[in-house]
Design a protein around this motif. Structure first.
Motif, mmCIF file in Angstrom:
data_model
loop_
_atom_site.group_PDB
_atom_site.id
_atom_site.type_symbol
_atom_site.label_atom_id
_atom_site.label_comp_id
_atom_site.label_asym_id
_atom_site.label_seq_id
_atom_site.Cartn_x
_atom_site.Cartn_y
_atom_site.Cartn_z
ATOM 1 N N PHE A 24 0.957 2.644 7.725
ATOM 2 C CA PHE A 24 0.718 3.732 8.728
ATOM 3 C C PHE A 24 1.453 3.394 9.359
ATOM 4 C CE2 PHE A 24 -3.714 2.350 7.832
ATOM 5 C CZ PHE A 24 -3.895 3.395 7.312
ATOM 6 N N GLU A 25 2.937 3.353 9.414
ATOM 7 C CA GLU A 25 4.112 3.062 9.620
ATOM 8 C C GLU A 25 5.460 3.382 9.435
ATOM 9 O OE1 GLU A 25 3.934 0.229 13.857
ATOM 10 O OE2 GLU A 25 3.431 -0.682 12.345
ATOM 11 N N PRO A 26 5.388 4.982 8.531
ATOM 12 C CA PRO A 26 6.811 5.133 7.737
ATOM 13 C C PRO A 26 7.972 4.980 7.831
ATOM 14 C CG PRO A 26 5.242 6.759 7.613
ATOM 15 C CD PRO A 26 4.621 5.780 8.680
ATOM 16 N N HIS A 77 1.095 -1.133 -0.163
ATOM 17 C CA HIS A 77 -0.261 0.143 0.125
ATOM 18 C C HIS A 77 0.831 1.167 -0.031
ATOM 19 C CE1 HIS A 77 -3.193 -2.325 0.527
ATOM 20 N NE2 HIS A 77 -2.361 -3.303 1.901
ATOM 21 N N LEU A 78 1.394 1.875 -1.033
ATOM 22 C CA LEU A 78 2.188 2.819 -1.452
ATOM 23 C C LEU A 78 1.611 4.078 -0.611
ATOM 24 C CD1 LEU A 78 3.243 1.992 -4.853
ATOM 25 C CD2 LEU A 78 4.530 1.918 -2.569
ATOM 26 N N ASN A 126 2.701 7.048 5.206
ATOM 27 C CA ASN A 126 1.812 8.156 5.461
ATOM 28 C C ASN A 126 1.269 7.222 7.213
ATOM 29 O OD1 ASN A 126 1.142 10.987 3.411
ATOM 30 N ND2 ASN A 126 1.021 8.898 2.394
ATOM 31 N N THR A 127 1.345 8.507 7.967
ATOM 32 C CA THR A 127 0.614 7.507 9.035
ATOM 33 C C THR A 127 -0.845 7.402 9.672
ATOM 34 O OG1 THR A 127 0.320 10.036 10.486
ATOM 35 C CG2 THR A 127 2.457 8.813 10.377
ATOM 36 N N ASP A 159 5.027 -6.594 13.309
ATOM 37 C CA ASP A 159 4.954 -6.368 11.925
ATOM 38 C C ASP A 159 3.967 -4.593 12.192
ATOM 39 O OD1 ASP A 159 7.267 -7.646 10.887
ATOM 40 O OD2 ASP A 159 5.717 -9.372 10.066
ATOM 41 N N HIS A 160 3.320 -4.467 12.611
ATOM 42 C CA HIS A 160 1.609 -3.944 12.086
ATOM 43 C C HIS A 160 1.922 -3.418 14.306
ATOM 44 C CE1 HIS A 160 1.606 -5.991 8.912
ATOM 45 N NE2 HIS A 160 0.974 -4.437 8.544
#
Length: 423
Positions: A319-321, A63-64, A69-70, A278-279
């Motif tokens: 959501f965690e760049p 998901h580019l 982006n957060t 990972d998330h």
């Protein structure tokens, strides 16, 4: 012309390296030889000095916009900022050695055009555009007190920025699929079951009726492409397969009979070697769902190997760049479930086979991806070390990727380079 000589070649398809030399002409590979290739004064020459040359890798589930982006950015930032961050972060993906990605939710057709036109550095993109969800499904990010869009309510922020599209009923699903194709999707993504990050849907839930799924499949097939579905649970996977879906995204809660069904029907399992870290999640319910998902990884991979399922690899980072470098970590982690050769083939020629499922919608069908063979796209990595012997060398791309070529153009080089031909 670009000549990369004196290298150990992993061609993306074999189980062992071959000593040789590779010539690039324009965007594609012109020659792969075990004997020296003649040079002229116009040839740019890179001496690999025994390093490993391999194809550029691909990530089949990114998901580019979500990686760059957060969650706060998704809520508060302008679409210009979201796109700018996505384009800036796209360069990092290539510098990690991933020259192609399949984007599975997000407005990325514009990014693809800018990158393909050579105006910015980034991977080739197979866009899905907005992922399609039912009301109260994995892609419904409207607040609980808001009237659903299907009942005349305002679009959620995720819909406004083209990350999701909520649609209920076969007619609206048809329209949603056609909308994404109109926007440039090369394949279609639907949410067919619950997920960890979403608010309203336990993992056991079935999402979209078979009629809705069939409507999506028909609309995609009419455009020469296919549908992929986010789904973990057995019933959801089976419903998707019966409706004609060609790629199951995730599938971590499948049972053996369902995994065997994927092999029987020729359906892809696009899976991620998830670990809990990972998330990150903002609530315990999502964290608990994530633990359950991660718990199924080992068994499903084992069954996929046992039954010969076509298995792709991706990351699904969101959501965690600051943690995007986990893309490399998760690729190396494949070595815990597969041999190094199996893992390398999966992230090169294997993923490329899945990408070609886009058929008439494949934007890069004029040449093969994920191979060091004559006529293939010239996406190449020159590695300090031998990934077939030690997959972890690809985990430190900054140190161990001496040369990165994308589309025949050198985008990173730490080797001696020159035009040392002899006419």
């Amino acid at each position: 012309m670009l000549l990369i000589k004196n290298v150990e070649i992993f061609d993306g398809r074999s189980d062992r390296n071959t000593s040789g030399h590779v010539l690039v002409d324009g965007h594609t590979i012109a020659a792969v030889e075990t004997s020296p290739i003649s040079e002229d004064r116009a040839t740019v020459v890179v001496d690999g000095n025994g390093r490993t040359l391999m194809p550029g890798m691909s990530d089949a589930h990114v998901h580019l916009v979500g990686m760059a982006n957060t969650l706060i950015d998704f809520v508060m930032a302008s679409q210009t900022q979201l796109a700018a961050m996505s384009l800036a972060k796209a360069k990092d993906i290539v510098m990690r050695g991933f020259t192609t990605v399949r984007d599975m939710a997000g407005d990325t057709a514009g990014l693809k055009k800018v990158i393909d036109d050579g105006l910015a550095l980034g991977p080739r993109i197979y866009p899905s555009q907005a992922a399609i969800s039912q009301t109260a499904g994995h892609g419904d990010f409207g607040w609980v007190y808001q009237t659903p869009t299907a009942l005349g309510g305002k679009e959620s922020r995720a819909e406004e920025i083209g990350f999701m599209r909520v649609a209920d009923g076969p007619d609206r699903v048809l329209a949603a699929v056609r909308e994404q194709l109109k926007l440039g999707a090369s394949q279609i993504k639907l949410m067919a079951g619950g997920g960890a990050a979403s608010m309203y849907d336990p993992l056991y839930t079935l999402q979209f009726t078979e009629a809705e799924l069939r409507a999506a499949v028909m609309a995609a097939e009419d455009y020469g492409t296919y549908v992929a579905t986010h789904v973990y649970n057995v019933a959801g996977i089976r419903r998707a397969v019966e409706a004609g879906v060609k790629s199951i995204e995730h599938g971590h809660l499948a049972d053996e009979a369902t995994v065997a069904l994927l092999a029987e029907r020729g359906v892809w399992l696009s899976m991620q070697p998830f670990e809990e870290h990972d998330h990150g999640f903002i609530n315990e319910d999502s964290a608990a769902k994530n633990r359950e998902i991660c718990g199924g990884t080992v068994q499903v991979y084992d069954w996929a190997k046992k039954h010969g399922v076509k298995t792709a690899w991706g990351t699904d980072l969101l959501f965690e760049p600051e943690h995007d470098a986990r893309q490399s970590d998760m690729m190396v982690r494949l070595g815990e479930y597969f041999t190094n050769a199996e893992a390398l083939k999966m992230v090169t020629s294997g993923n490329a086979e899945l990408l070609r499922m886009a058929g008439e919608r494949d934007p890069y069908k004029s040449a093969r991806l994920g191979e060091v063979t004559v006529g293939a796209w010239a996406d190449l990595l020159l590695v300090d070390g031998d990934p077939l012997a030690d997959l972890s060398v690809l985990g430190d791309s900054g140190k161990n990727l001496a040369l990165i070529v994308k589309d025949g153009t050198i985008v990173k080089n730490t080797c001696d380079i020159g035009t040392r031909g002899n006419d």
